[in-house]
Design an enzyme around this catalytic site. Structure first.
Site: not given
Length: 300
Positions: A198, A200, A203, A216, A236
């Protein structure tokens, strides 16, 4: 713990077993200053009052009898830093060391309802294990009957997404520095068997000097070998890799999963977005974004 009901009593009033207790000063009914409560699932609450906060914390350490342990009573809450799917993040200060941290608080009930217990345990384990300058470190973890607490480094520069919203785009020089730092962090996570899944801007935190810290790990997964592959669909839309999308569209028997490469794809998307000001694959819905990722060789 031996106690007297009144300081002037000549004899001890009784004994309280301290094994398995939770110490807190945030309980309804605790109105006096420097008071706290010892909770145990099989016993009645036990309340104590000290002359000062310093004396109270001395009692806490004596009752706990383990310098490595902490609980809510060790922290002062200053403000709310944000909210997530299962809880919130608060700015806290350790009462003894005066160091500030970000405390992530998760509801056990909401975590169970979302079937995210294993992911939460993995997040805690990864944060506890990770030791890298560009990865957020967890200093403490503890729990109460209702909640889970993870006390992590406080990174005060905000997340990368917020900076992208303000500035729009960045120079290639800035992008190269951030890409190098994130690459080192991702490579380290892969070396300890973690696929982040994840990556992105939301994060990635920035410290006061502008250096990156990955945070995260709620969607991370653990692999035991370089050949082991993951199979669950997550991430995402803008940053999801083609192989992750295609394998999830296949029949379960035909799926061969995906590897750590999904993190490198996401980093490439992030680098593009930093320089251009928008993602290479965009759409009005998640499905439209997925289709472009799989079908188009370049962004329109």
């Amino acid at each position: 713990l031996r106690y007297k009901k009144d300081p002037t009593d000549a004899a001890w009033g009784g004994t309280y077993l301290c094994d398995g207790v939770i110490l807190t000063d945030e309980l309804e009914g605790i109105a006096r200053p420097h008071s706290f409560c010892a909770l145990h699932k099989d016993r009645e609450p036990f309340f104590l009052q000290a002359e000062s906060q310093e004396e109270m914390m001395d009692w806490v350490r004596a009752i706990r009898n383990d310098p490595s342990k902490v609980s809510l009573i060790d922290f002062d809450v200053h403000e709310n830093l944000g909210e997530g799917a299962y809880g919130e993040v608060q700015l806290v200060c350790h009462r003894t060391t005066q160091l500030r941290y970000a405390m992530k608080i998760l509801s056990k009930e909401q975590t169970r309802e979302a079937d995210a217990v294993q992911l939460t345990k993995l997040e805690r384990d990864v944060l506890k294990q990770a030791r890298h300058p560009f990865v957020v470190h967890m200093a403490y973890a503890f729990q109460t009957p209702e909640k889970l607490y993870m006390v992590m480094d406080l990174v005060e520069g905000g997340d990368m997404y917020g900076h992208m919203q303000k500035k729009g785009r960045f120079s290639e020089g800035v992008m190269r520095v951030w890409a190098a730092e994130i690459s080192l962090a991702v490579g380290y996570l892969h070396s300890i068997g973690v696929i982040f899944r994840d990556l992105k801007p939301e994060n990635i935190l920035l410290d006061m000097n502008g250096h990156c810290r990955i945070t995260d790990f709620g969607l991370a997964c653990k692999v035991e070998s370089a050949d082991q592959r993951a199979h669950s669909f997550c991430g995402t839309p803008y940053y999801v890799s083609p192989e992750l999308i295609t394998q999830c569209r296949q029949d379960k028997k035909e799926r061969d999963g995906y590897s750590k490469d999904v993190d490198w794809w996401a980093l490439g998307v992030l680098c593009f977005e930093l320089v251009v000001g928008g993602p290479p694959f965009d759409g009005r819905s998640g499905q439209e974004v997925y289709t472009k990722i799989v079908k188009l060789p370049i962004a329109e």
